[in-house]
Design a protein around this motif. Structure first.
Motif, PDB file in Angstrom:
ATOM      1  N   LEU A   1     -17.651 -74.219 -76.721  1.00 24.36           N
ATOM      2  CA  LEU A   1     -16.583 -75.020 -76.145  1.00 24.36           C
ATOM      3  C   LEU A   1     -15.361 -74.120 -76.117  1.00 24.36           C
ATOM      4  CD1 LEU A   1     -16.737 -78.542 -77.840  1.00 24.36           C
ATOM      5  CD2 LEU A   1     -16.916 -78.071 -75.399  1.00 24.36           C
TER       6      LEU A   1
ATOM      7  N   GLU B   1     -12.695 -85.302 -65.536  1.00 25.13           N
ATOM      8  CA  GLU B   1     -13.825 -84.435 -65.864  1.00 25.13           C
ATOM      9  C   GLU B   1     -14.463 -83.889 -64.599  1.00 25.13           C
ATOM     10  OE1 GLU B   1     -17.932 -84.682 -68.529  1.00 25.13           O
ATOM     11  OE2 GLU B   1     -16.938 -86.534 -67.879  1.00 25.13           O
TER      12      GLU B   1
ATOM     13  N   HIS C   1     -13.824 -76.731 -71.853  1.00 26.03           N
ATOM     14  CA  HIS C   1     -14.947 -76.346 -71.002  1.00 26.03           C
ATOM     15  C   HIS C   1     -16.199 -76.086 -71.832  1.00 26.03           C
ATOM     16  CE1 HIS C   1     -17.459 -73.196 -69.020  1.00 26.03           C
ATOM     17  NE2 HIS C   1     -17.263 -73.951 -67.951  1.00 26.03           N
ATOM     18  N   LEU C   2     -17.336 -76.568 -71.335  1.00 26.92           N
ATOM     19  CA  LEU C   2     -18.630 -76.275 -71.945  1.00 26.92           C
ATOM     20  C   LEU C   2     -19.495 -75.535 -70.951  1.00 26.92           C
ATOM     21  CD1 LEU C   2     -20.718 -76.650 -74.268  1.00 26.92           C
ATOM     22  CD2 LEU C   2     -21.465 -78.720 -73.066  1.00 26.92           C
TER      23      LEU C   2
ATOM     24  N   HIS D   1     -27.020 -75.760 -72.201  1.00 30.64           N
ATOM     25  CA  HIS D   1     -25.894 -76.616 -71.848  1.00 30.64           C
ATOM     26  C   HIS D   1     -26.190 -78.072 -72.204  1.00 30.64           C
ATOM     27  CE1 HIS D   1     -22.496 -78.111 -69.443  1.00 30.64           C
ATOM     28  NE2 HIS D   1     -23.336 -79.049 -69.042  1.00 30.64           N
TER      29      HIS D   1
ATOM     30  N   TYR E   1     -19.891 -81.737 -76.737  1.00 33.07           N
ATOM     31  CA  TYR E   1     -18.867 -81.883 -75.693  1.00 33.07           C
ATOM     32  C   TYR E   1     -18.410 -83.335 -75.600  1.00 33.07           C
ATOM     33  CZ  TYR E   1     -17.112 -82.309 -70.884  1.00 33.07           C
ATOM     34  OH  TYR E   1     -16.358 -82.595 -69.776  1.00 33.07           O
TER      35      TYR E   1
ATOM     36  N   LYS F   1     -14.655 -84.936 -75.997  1.00 32.07           N
ATOM     37  CA  LYS F   1     -14.030 -85.713 -74.910  1.00 32.07           C
ATOM     38  C   LYS F   1     -13.637 -87.114 -75.377  1.00 32.07           C
ATOM     39  CE  LYS F   1     -16.476 -87.564 -71.673  1.00 32.07           C
ATOM     40  NZ  LYS F   1     -17.366 -87.777 -70.505  1.00 32.07           N
TER      41      LYS F   1
END
Length: 215
Positions: free
Chosen positions: A115, A158, A189-190, A198, A205, A209
């Protein structure tokens, strides 16, 4: 604060390139063929959040940021400094309207990815505009999908998209969210080594968020 320069991240970046309640509302699709949510939420990790291991953003958290959010267990945060006289730092540490300030490493948790937190100085743009500039700065990005949500009273935008690797001859998924703060925008950002990594990191992630707040 303990940290490292962007120049120290070069090998990692090259390897990666080679190889409070939340309500959501769909936004427009900017590339033909893209679907809301993209493919990044596919599989068993869709919508899940990781177990909380701490927070990042405040004093003593590894990175002093304009926002605070929860980080997954065993993920390690480290501040990133951009050397103003280094062309390498400028190229790797800046993307569109924002610059990298923090990297949260997933390797201690068994994943290949990060991240990364980026901050900008412009206070006039919306989170959507910031993300558009961020994605546009990557010439290999495509299939972008934007969504809006709220976390508490904080508006979050997003983007999910794909990045094509010329070296690997394949595309991988990526995702980022942005918020506006009184001091300028913040982008989280991922990426990941590939789409499989991912997707495996999406719970971390989502934790970030859904817990993001000013401060």
């Amino acid at each position: 604060m303990v940290g490292r320069t962007v120049r120290g991240l070069v090998p990692v970046l090259l390897v990666a390139g080679a190889l409070a309640g939340c309500s959501t509302e769909s936004d427009d699709v900017t590339d033909a063929g893209a679907k809301p949510g993209g493919g990044a939420t596919a599989g068993s990790t869709a919508g899940k959040t990781a177990a909380r291991g701490g927070t990042v953003g405040g004093a003593g958290s590894g990175c002093a940021l304009r926002v605070t959010f929860d980080v997954a267990e065993r993920w390690k945060a480290q501040a990133v400094a951009i050397e103003s006289d280094s062309p390498v730092d400028a190229a790797l540490g800046t993307q569109g309207p924002v610059s990298m300030v923090c990297e949260i490493d997933a390797k201690p948790a068994g994943h290949l990815g990060f991240l990364r937190v980026w901050q900008g100085d412009s206070k006039g743009g919306t989170p959507r505009q910031v993300l558009e500039g961020f994605v546009a700065a990557d010439e290999n990005a495509s299939k972008t999908t934007y969504t809006r949500s709220t976390v508490g009273k904080l508006a979050v935008t997003e983007v999910s998209y794909t990045v094509h690797s010329k070296v690997m001859e394949e595309s991988r998924e990526a995702r980022a969210f942005a918020v506006a703060t009184p001091d300028g925008p913040v982008v989280v950002h991922l990426g990941g080594l590939d789409s499989q990594e991912h997707r495996a990191m999406l719970p971390a992630y989502e934790l970030a968020k859904r817990s993001v707040r000013l401060g």
